[in-house]
Design an enzyme around this catalytic site. Structure first.
Site, PDB file in Angstrom:
ATOM      1  N   TYR A   1     -19.158 -14.967  10.722  1.00  0.00           N
ATOM      2  CA  TYR A   1     -19.674 -15.482   9.509  1.00  0.00           C
ATOM      3  C   TYR A   1     -19.173 -14.670   7.990  1.00  0.00           C
ATOM      4  O   TYR A   1     -19.954 -14.309   7.425  1.00  0.00           O
ATOM      5  CB  TYR A   1     -21.063 -15.218   9.395  1.00  0.00           C
ATOM      6  CG  TYR A   1     -21.704 -16.483  10.276  1.00  0.00           C
ATOM      7  CD1 TYR A   1     -21.980 -16.423  11.687  1.00  0.00           C
ATOM      8  CD2 TYR A   1     -21.929 -17.527   9.798  1.00  0.00           C
ATOM      9  CE1 TYR A   1     -22.396 -17.459  12.182  1.00  0.00           C
ATOM     10  CE2 TYR A   1     -22.638 -18.605  10.422  1.00  0.00           C
ATOM     11  CZ  TYR A   1     -22.996 -18.552  11.726  1.00  0.00           C
ATOM     12  OH  TYR A   1     -23.316 -19.663  12.394  1.00  0.00           O
TER      13      TYR A   1
ATOM     14  N   GLU B   1     -23.986 -15.704  21.970  1.00  0.00           N
ATOM     15  CA  GLU B   1     -24.029 -14.513  21.158  1.00  0.00           C
ATOM     16  C   GLU B   1     -24.917 -13.389  22.068  1.00  0.00           C
ATOM     17  O   GLU B   1     -25.666 -12.673  21.636  1.00  0.00           O
ATOM     18  CB  GLU B   1     -24.806 -14.742  19.804  1.00  0.00           C
ATOM     19  CG  GLU B   1     -23.999 -15.652  18.976  1.00  0.00           C
ATOM     20  CD  GLU B   1     -24.542 -15.686  17.777  1.00  0.00           C
ATOM     21  OE1 GLU B   1     -25.838 -15.460  17.733  1.00  0.00           O
ATOM     22  OE2 GLU B   1     -23.739 -16.416  16.781  1.00  0.00           O
TER      23      GLU B   1
ATOM     24  N   GLU C   1     -19.044 -21.312  15.710  1.00  0.00           N
ATOM     25  CA  GLU C   1     -20.087 -21.225  14.319  1.00  0.00           C
ATOM     26  C   GLU C   1     -19.406 -20.559  13.284  1.00  0.00           C
ATOM     27  O   GLU C   1     -18.591 -19.506  13.343  1.00  0.00           O
ATOM     28  CB  GLU C   1     -21.325 -20.390  14.943  1.00  0.00           C
ATOM     29  CG  GLU C   1     -22.177 -21.050  15.667  1.00  0.00           C
ATOM     30  CD  GLU C   1     -23.381 -20.359  15.907  1.00  0.00           C
ATOM     31  OE1 GLU C   1     -24.206 -20.298  17.148  1.00  0.00           O
ATOM     32  OE2 GLU C   1     -23.922 -19.433  14.903  1.00  0.00           O
TER      33      GLU C   1
ATOM     34  N   ASP D   1     -32.798 -17.961  16.359  1.00  0.00           N
ATOM     35  CA  ASP D   1     -32.894 -18.517  14.953  1.00  0.00           C
ATOM     36  C   ASP D   1     -33.052 -20.207  15.173  1.00  0.00           C
ATOM     37  O   ASP D   1     -32.358 -20.740  14.378  1.00  0.00           O
ATOM     38  CB  ASP D   1     -31.540 -18.303  14.290  1.00  0.00           C
ATOM     39  CG  ASP D   1     -31.791 -18.595  12.867  1.00  0.00           C
ATOM     40  OD1 ASP D   1     -30.611 -19.402  12.404  1.00  0.00           O
ATOM     41  OD2 ASP D   1     -32.728 -18.455  12.133  1.00  0.00           O
TER      42      ASP D   1
HETATM   43  C1  LIG Z   1     -24.511 -14.015  12.815  1.00  0.00           C
HETATM   44  C2  LIG Z   1     -25.218 -15.052  13.582  1.00  0.00           C
HETATM   45  C3  LIG Z   1     -25.475 -16.586  13.199  1.00  0.00           C
HETATM   46  C4  LIG Z   1     -26.431 -17.295  13.974  1.00  0.00           C
HETATM   47  N1  LIG Z   1     -25.755 -17.747  15.306  1.00  0.00           N
HETATM   48  C5  LIG Z   1     -26.868 -18.116  16.170  1.00  0.00           C
HETATM   49  C6  LIG Z   1     -27.531 -19.446  15.320  1.00  0.00           C
HETATM   50  O1  LIG Z   1     -28.418 -19.816  16.471  1.00  0.00           O
HETATM   51  C7  LIG Z   1     -27.947 -19.038  14.055  1.00  0.00           C
HETATM   52  O2  LIG Z   1     -28.739 -20.168  13.734  1.00  0.00           O
HETATM   53  C8  LIG Z   1     -26.781 -18.431  13.168  1.00  0.00           C
HETATM   54  C9  LIG Z   1     -27.381 -18.206  11.744  1.00  0.00           C
HETATM   55  O3  LIG Z   1     -27.898 -17.092  11.425  1.00  0.00           O
HETATM   56  O4  LIG Z   1     -27.248 -19.015  10.905  1.00  0.00           O
END
Ligand SMILES: CCC[C@@H]1NC[C@@H](O)[C@H](O)[C@H]1C(=O)O
Length: 600
Positions: A471, A415, A509, A166
């Site tokens: 999240y 991840e 995160e 992302d």
């Molecule tokens: C549910 C995974 C969340 C994800 N985790 C990796 C980041 O690089 C993304 O930005 C973040 C997002 O989607 O905000």
């Protein structure tokens, strides 16, 4: 693996001239460049700033989204005085791969878009004359390279990347290029480890050179007073009343390595700034100088308007000003190694950083979310090549960053799919092969996504501490369901507690996409008020579990991603906007973190 990754210095034996500025640039969609002799240089194309990603300088979508080969070219002068020296071009990063030519001669290639490499151009240059350097770059993604993704071909014949991650696939000469003149016999590398003995400290060192000349090592304090010296390529510097490097209370010594037996006219000299400190995991504590710390900070990106993914000292200076204002003490270099200057600033400011390789997108579900296939990532024909590149980039990451006091830990994945049994042999290989790379034996870890829990993950024995990306309140149990999100998060923490968690847990995160300036009472998702509600929820949970030793919110600032129906011109989970202005959540953390000690 690179022979030497020492950061360039200038002194009586070494010179470092940056070749930043406007280069010539052109795309090579039909791969005609080699046949057309572009490796000898070119004057057509467009001017392109270096360091910078090329993407945002174009006003047409095909150019901004360009995927494939691209070429850079510029001239540089080599003075006659450089004769007899070893000449190198050092590229701080070319994303994602490069082949280097000087005066039409191919010098070398490099794979990996976020770590430096040096090209030995001694045999290709003309002295006392102008020379031409050409870089052939490529920014395609694949499952056998880091970061992981696919490259597809549209029906109009144009290539397009499908990242399994992302963040936007910004590409080009994203960091500086240096022309180095070095002594033929020189320092190639050095290591430092530390022992604290009450008020005193021992700095154990090793020095690697490419010759047999004797080596002398000295350490000077911040006032320039030499406090210890030692002879030999291995040794110990005894420091009385050592001034330790501490979190948000940094102290740096200057290490000087001299090669040659005449101090007046050394063969080579290399200097660097180091911090005397120790890092250890003890039970569920992270110890710096045997004192428990609590991580307060962010996941970040090297991302800003105009420069794209390029290192911009102005942005970095602003980011540190914001992180100090808000009361942070740490960050993760998500999801790739950052420019070395970031680590130097962190050394000076007393920030801890978790240094991450671009092993991101190793999860087909993420690919599915971003448009990939839904299958096992750790069972495919791409694994052998991927592993080779993965461990190569871990080796170079540790080689490059091992002497920074700011580096707390190494993050070997972001991840990955660890629910998949096929992940286990891959993780075992990576953790076995990376075990002895760091002389300071800093912790190695990776982030666990929502799917990878204490009940489902197959690789929880490997990390030295756990990093959780969670999240609730956003990707699930959002809006008025947030109370279920908190209950679910507490359920999970209770399971970690009941399982008898024996290592620190850091939340690396958590957060919510937020459109700056969007307000509603009562809140709804995407408003600034809602982002604060989510972060307050996480704070309540963090405060209730003492094995949680860190909170690094996602993200410091809004950042660019691929376009899609889940992104509003990028990821908006920033606590600050992309131009570094505060959302309401910034004041929440300013209040929460500044009430606490700087290191806890
Ligand atoms: C549910 C995974 C969340 C994800 N985790 C990796 C980041 O690089 C993304 O930005 C973040 C997002 O989607 O905000």
């Amino acid at each position: 693996m690179e022979t030497s990754l020492l950061y360039p210095v200038t002194n009586d034996q070494r010179t470092d001239q940056k070749l930043d500025g406007l280069w010539r640039f052109k795309f090579d969609e039909t791969k005609q460049g080699a046949k057309a002799g572009w490796e000898t240089g070119f004057h057509d194309g467009v001017s392109m700033p270096v360091p910078a990603s090329f993407n945002d300088f174009f006003t047409d979508k095909d150019s901004r989204e360009y995927t494939g080969d691209f070429w850079y070219s510029r001239k540089f002068f080599v003075p006659s005085a450089a004769k007899g020296k070893a000449l190198f071009l050092r590229f701080d990063a070319v994303t994602h791969r490069a082949t280097i030519f000087v005066n039409g001669k191919e010098i070398r290639s490099h794979e990996g878009g976020f770590l430096p490499f040096a090209a030995d151009i001694s045999s290709a240059v003309h002295y006392g004359a102008e020379n031409t350097v050409v870089v052939k770059g490529n920014n395609e993604l694949s499952r056998e390279a880091l970061p992981a993704g696919d490259t597809i071909t549209l029906r109009n014949g144009k290539k397009m990347v499908r990242p399994f991650f992302d963040f936007y696939n910004y590409s080009g000469l994203n960091r500086s290029v240096h022309l180095l003149t070095l002594p033929q016999e020189r320092v190639l590398d050095y290591t430092t480890t530390f022992e604290l003995n009450g008020q005193d400290a021992t700095v154990n060192y090793t020095v690697t050179t490419n010759g047999d000349a004797p080596v002398t090592v000295s350490l000077a304090d911040a006032d320039g007073q030499v406090v210890a010296t030692a002879q030999g390529k291995e040794g110990a510097l005894q420091v009385k009343n050592a001034h330790l490097w501490q979190v948000r209370n940094a102290y740096l010594y200057t290490l000087t390595i001299q090669v040659g037996d005449d101090a007046e006219t050394p063969v080579d000299t290399y200097t660097d700034r180091i911090g005397i400190r120790t890092i250890r995991i003890s039970g569920t504590n992270i110890l710096v100088n045997d004192k428990p710390i609590y991580l307060k900070g962010f996941g970040r990106h090297e991302d800003s308007p105009f420069a794209g993914r390029a290192f911009d000292l102005n942005v970095e200076k602003k980011d540190f000003a914001l992180m100090k204002w808000i009361g942070a003490n740490s960050f993760r270099t998500s999801h790739y190694p950052y420019d070395e200057q970031v680590y130097k600033i962190a050394d000076e400011e007393g920030f801890l950083l978790t240094d991450e390789v671009p092993a991101v997108g190793f999860k087909m579900a993420a690919a599915a979310f971003l448009g990939g296939l839904n299958q096992s990532f750790f069972k495919g024909p791409w694994l052998k090549k991927l592993h080779e590149r993965h461990i190569d980039q871990i080796r170079d990451l540790v080689k490059r960053d091992k002497n920074h006091p700011s580096v707390l830990a190494w993050s070997l994945f972001n991840e990955p799919d660890t629910v998949d049994e096929n992940a286990v042999p891959y993780f075992k290989q990576i953790f076995d092969e990376s075990k002895d790379l760091d002389p300071q034996s800093r912790p190695r870890t990776f982030t666990l996504s929502e799917d990878d829990t204490i009940e489902t993950s197959k690789v929880l024995d490997f990390p030295d501490f756990y990093m959780l990306n969670r999240y609730p309140g956003w990707y699930h149990f959002g809006g008025h369901q947030i109370s279920d999100g908190e209950a679910g998060l507490r359920d999970e923490m209770d399971k970690w507690q009941k399982a008898g968690v024996t290592k620190p847990v850091v939340f690396t995160e958590f957060g919510a996409d937020t459109e700056a300036g969007l307000h509603k009472l009562p809140s709804v998702m995407w408003t600034e008020e809602y982002q604060v509600e989510v972060l307050k929820m996480f704070s309540r949970v963090f405060d209730d579990y003492d094995f949680i030793k860190g909170e690094q919110v996602w993200n410091l600032a809004d950042f660019q991603t691929v376009e899609g129906n889940m992104r509003v011109n990028g990821n908006k989970k920033g606590i600050f906007t992309r131009d570094r202005q505060p959302k309401e959540a910034a004041f929440f953390y300013h209040d929460r973190w500044n009430k606490l000690p700087l290191d806890y």
